[in-house]
Write a protein that holds these residues in place. Structure first.
Motif, PDB file in Angstrom:
ATOM      1  N   THR A 151      43.705  34.689  41.056  1.00 54.46           N
ATOM      2  CA  THR A 151      43.022  34.865  42.340  1.00 54.46           C
ATOM      3  C   THR A 151      41.515  34.785  42.122  1.00 54.46           C
ATOM      4  O   THR A 151      41.018  34.891  40.994  1.00 54.46           O
ATOM      5  CB  THR A 151      43.339  36.226  42.977  1.00 54.46           C
ATOM      6  N   TRP A 152      40.780  34.637  43.234  1.00 55.01           N
ATOM      7  CA  TRP A 152      39.321  34.620  43.142  1.00 55.01           C
ATOM      8  C   TRP A 152      38.788  35.968  42.661  1.00 55.01           C
ATOM      9  O   TRP A 152      37.775  36.025  41.959  1.00 55.01           O
ATOM     10  CB  TRP A 152      38.712  34.254  44.490  1.00 55.01           C
ATOM     11  N   LEU A 153      39.477  37.045  43.024  1.00 53.34           N
ATOM     12  CA  LEU A 153      39.038  38.365  42.563  1.00 53.34           C
ATOM     13  C   LEU A 153      39.162  38.475  41.045  1.00 53.34           C
ATOM     14  O   LEU A 153      38.259  38.996  40.370  1.00 53.34           O
ATOM     15  CB  LEU A 153      39.855  39.455  43.254  1.00 53.34           C
ATOM     16  N   HIS A 154      40.254  37.966  40.500  1.00 54.04           N
ATOM     17  CA  HIS A 154      40.411  37.972  39.043  1.00 54.04           C
ATOM     18  C   HIS A 154      39.326  37.117  38.389  1.00 54.04           C
ATOM     19  O   HIS A 154      38.779  37.487  37.335  1.00 54.04           O
ATOM     20  CB  HIS A 154      41.791  37.444  38.654  1.00 54.04           C
ATOM     21  N   ALA A 155      39.013  35.974  38.995  1.00 51.48           N
ATOM     22  CA  ALA A 155      37.970  35.105  38.440  1.00 51.48           C
ATOM     23  C   ALA A 155      36.621  35.814  38.450  1.00 51.48           C
ATOM     24  O   ALA A 155      35.872  35.764  37.459  1.00 51.48           O
ATOM     25  CB  ALA A 155      37.894  33.810  39.231  1.00 51.48           C
ATOM     26  N   ALA A 156      36.317  36.490  39.559  1.00 52.27           N
ATOM     27  CA  ALA A 156      35.047  37.210  39.658  1.00 52.27           C
ATOM     28  C   ALA A 156      34.944  38.286  38.576  1.00 52.27           C
ATOM     29  O   ALA A 156      33.904  38.421  37.918  1.00 52.27           O
ATOM     30  CB  ALA A 156      34.906  37.830  41.047  1.00 52.27           C
ATOM     31  N   ARG A 157      36.024  39.014  38.377  1.00 52.88           N
ATOM     32  CA  ARG A 157      35.996  40.077  37.365  1.00 52.88           C
ATOM     33  C   ARG A 157      35.920  39.490  35.956  1.00 52.88           C
ATOM     34  O   ARG A 157      35.245  40.035  35.078  1.00 52.88           O
ATOM     35  CB  ARG A 157      37.228  40.960  37.527  1.00 52.88           C
ATOM     36  N   GLY A 158      36.599  38.350  35.733  1.00 51.34           N
ATOM     37  CA  GLY A 158      36.543  37.712  34.429  1.00 51.34           C
ATOM     38  C   GLY A 158      35.148  37.221  34.097  1.00 51.34           C
ATOM     39  O   GLY A 158      34.665  37.373  32.962  1.00 51.34           O
ATOM     40  N   ILE A 159      34.464  36.623  35.080  1.00 48.67           N
ATOM     41  CA  ILE A 159      33.100  36.149  34.872  1.00 48.67           C
ATOM     42  C   ILE A 159      32.158  37.333  34.647  1.00 48.67           C
ATOM     43  O   ILE A 159      31.267  37.286  33.793  1.00 48.67           O
ATOM     44  CB  ILE A 159      32.652  35.283  36.057  1.00 48.67           C
ATOM     45  N   ALA A 160      32.377  38.409  35.401  1.00 50.45           N
ATOM     46  CA  ALA A 160      31.535  39.590  35.238  1.00 50.45           C
ATOM     47  C   ALA A 160      31.625  40.161  33.824  1.00 50.45           C
ATOM     48  O   ALA A 160      30.627  40.644  33.268  1.00 50.45           O
ATOM     49  CB  ALA A 160      31.923  40.661  36.255  1.00 50.45           C
ATOM     50  N   CYS A 183      33.867  27.690  39.786  1.00 53.76           N
ATOM     51  CA  CYS A 183      35.297  27.399  39.638  1.00 53.76           C
ATOM     52  C   CYS A 183      35.847  26.605  40.816  1.00 53.76           C
ATOM     53  O   CYS A 183      35.180  26.444  41.848  1.00 53.76           O
ATOM     54  CB  CYS A 183      36.079  28.711  39.508  1.00 53.76           C
ATOM     55  N   ARG A 184      37.083  26.137  40.652  1.00 52.40           N
ATOM     56  CA  ARG A 184      37.795  25.442  41.718  1.00 52.40           C
ATOM     57  C   ARG A 184      39.252  25.896  41.724  1.00 52.40           C
ATOM     58  O   ARG A 184      39.752  26.432  40.733  1.00 52.40           O
ATOM     59  CB  ARG A 184      37.726  23.928  41.519  1.00 52.40           C
ATOM     60  N   LEU A 185      39.913  25.663  42.850  1.00 52.62           N
ATOM     61  CA  LEU A 185      41.324  25.986  43.008  1.00 52.62           C
ATOM     62  C   LEU A 185      42.151  24.755  42.676  1.00 52.62           C
ATOM     63  O   LEU A 185      41.937  23.682  43.245  1.00 52.62           O
ATOM     64  CB  LEU A 185      41.600  26.440  44.436  1.00 52.62           C
ATOM     65  N   THR A 186      43.088  24.874  41.763  1.00 52.45           N
ATOM     66  CA  THR A 186      43.942  23.742  41.388  1.00 52.45           C
ATOM     67  C   THR A 186      45.100  23.604  42.378  1.00 52.45           C
ATOM     68  O   THR A 186      45.434  24.547  43.108  1.00 52.45           O
ATOM     69  CB  THR A 186      44.517  23.923  39.976  1.00 52.45           C
ATOM     70  N   GLY A 189      47.518  26.328  42.400  1.00 54.32           N
ATOM     71  CA  GLY A 189      47.118  27.634  42.902  1.00 54.32           C
ATOM     72  C   GLY A 189      46.382  28.505  41.909  1.00 54.32           C
ATOM     73  O   GLY A 189      46.174  29.695  42.168  1.00 54.32           O
ATOM     74  N   ARG A 190      45.946  27.943  40.778  1.00 50.38           N
ATOM     75  CA  ARG A 190      45.175  28.698  39.792  1.00 50.38           C
ATOM     76  C   ARG A 190      43.682  28.411  39.974  1.00 50.38           C
ATOM     77  O   ARG A 190      43.277  27.350  40.466  1.00 50.38           O
ATOM     78  CB  ARG A 190      45.594  28.326  38.368  1.00 50.38           C
TER      79      ARG A 190
END
Length: 287
Positions: A151-160, A183-186, A189-190
């Protein structure tokens, strides 16, 4: 409906490359993003300046909607330089401004040497002729690592987790915005980083990822035009002594330091916005 048109051009080795074209009346501004970035990196700048200037947001080979290179060793500054020069010539830009972030700042300086009289002014975002080894080591540690998020939330936390030292005051909203820039959405859905992981290949050889030329003489090409140097106060790539020498070398360069920000400032910080407005006013005054 988008505020820009999609534009494309071809590289010398047959890659279809992409840019966003925002209409405007003033001098065109070519925006070149950093190593792992894409056109979205300058979307806020374009939204603010559109109408006043034509903005051309370039996606280097292997980023965003630009094609991935068949030869990963073409992911080097001198090839990017050739690609962007082809676009400048194809668009028949007689006079223009350039904004370059990190790698894009290197390309901006290199392009100044071959576009004397055409380049009216430049913004260099957090890069200089000397790249601090600590910053280069950090870049080598993450570039090209394939990671996906559900999810975008997971991506945000990973980048943080990896970027908090550069943006210690960011909140969740800021990290989500950064995730959507990077990032982009594949179709599956990833959420993945929006660049070819093979851009890391040149970094695996000695001196890989560096411009391949002494950048101090190259910097002289900016001596006679208004320039703005943006530096993150916490930057591990552009150190104060390098910035000081740049200011001594370029009499028309102004420096804006963004406190409590590392590599790289987003250019949406209030001091950046004010600095960009001063730069554009100086360019206009210079005719």
């Amino acid at each position: 409906m988008a505020d820009w048109d999609d534009g494309y051009w071809w590289s010398a080795d047959g890659l279809r490359l992409h840019y966003r074209d925002y209409p405007g009346e003033g001098l065109p501004i070519l925006c070149i993003p950093g190593l792992t970035r894409n056109a979205r990196d300058f979307a806020d700048v374009a939204d603010r300046l559109k109408g006043r200037h034509r903005l051309i947001l370039i996606e280097l080979r292997g980023r965003g909607e630009s094609a991935y290179a068949k030869d990963p060793m073409s992911y080097v500054p001198l090839t990017y330089l050739q690609d962007v020069q082809l676009l400048i010539d194809e668009l028949k830009l007689d006079r223009f401004i350039m904004f370059g972030t990190s790698l894009g700042g290197m390309i901006t300086a290199l392009l100044a040497t071959s576009n004397a009289g055409r380049l009216a002014g430049a913004l260099i975002n957090d890069v200089g002729p000397v790249i601090d080894p600590a910053g280069m080591a950090r870049i080598r540690s993450y570039v090209g690592k394939s990671i996906s998020y559900p999810t975008w939330l997971h991506a945000a936390r990973g980048i943080a987790e990896t970027q908090t030292s550069n943006f210690p005051d960011f909140g969740l909203h800021d990290w989500l915005a950064m995730a959507k820039r990077l990032c982009r959405l594949t179709p599956a859905g990833r959420i993945v980083y929006d660049y070819d992981m093979a851009i890391a290949e040149p970094f695996r050889v000695p001196g890989g990822g560096e411009p391949g030329v002494d950048m101090w003489p190259v910097l002289n090409a900016l001596k006679d035009i208004p320039t703005l140097l943006v530096r993150g106060g916490l930057s591990d790539l552009l150190k104060p002594d390098t910035a000081k020498r740049m200011l001594e070398t370029l009499p028309q360069m102004e420096e804006v330091v963004i406190g409590r920000v590392g590599h790289t400032p987003t250019l949406s910080e209030p001091p950046c916005i004010a600095g960009i407005d001063r730069l554009l006013a100086r360019i206009a005054a210079a005719g």
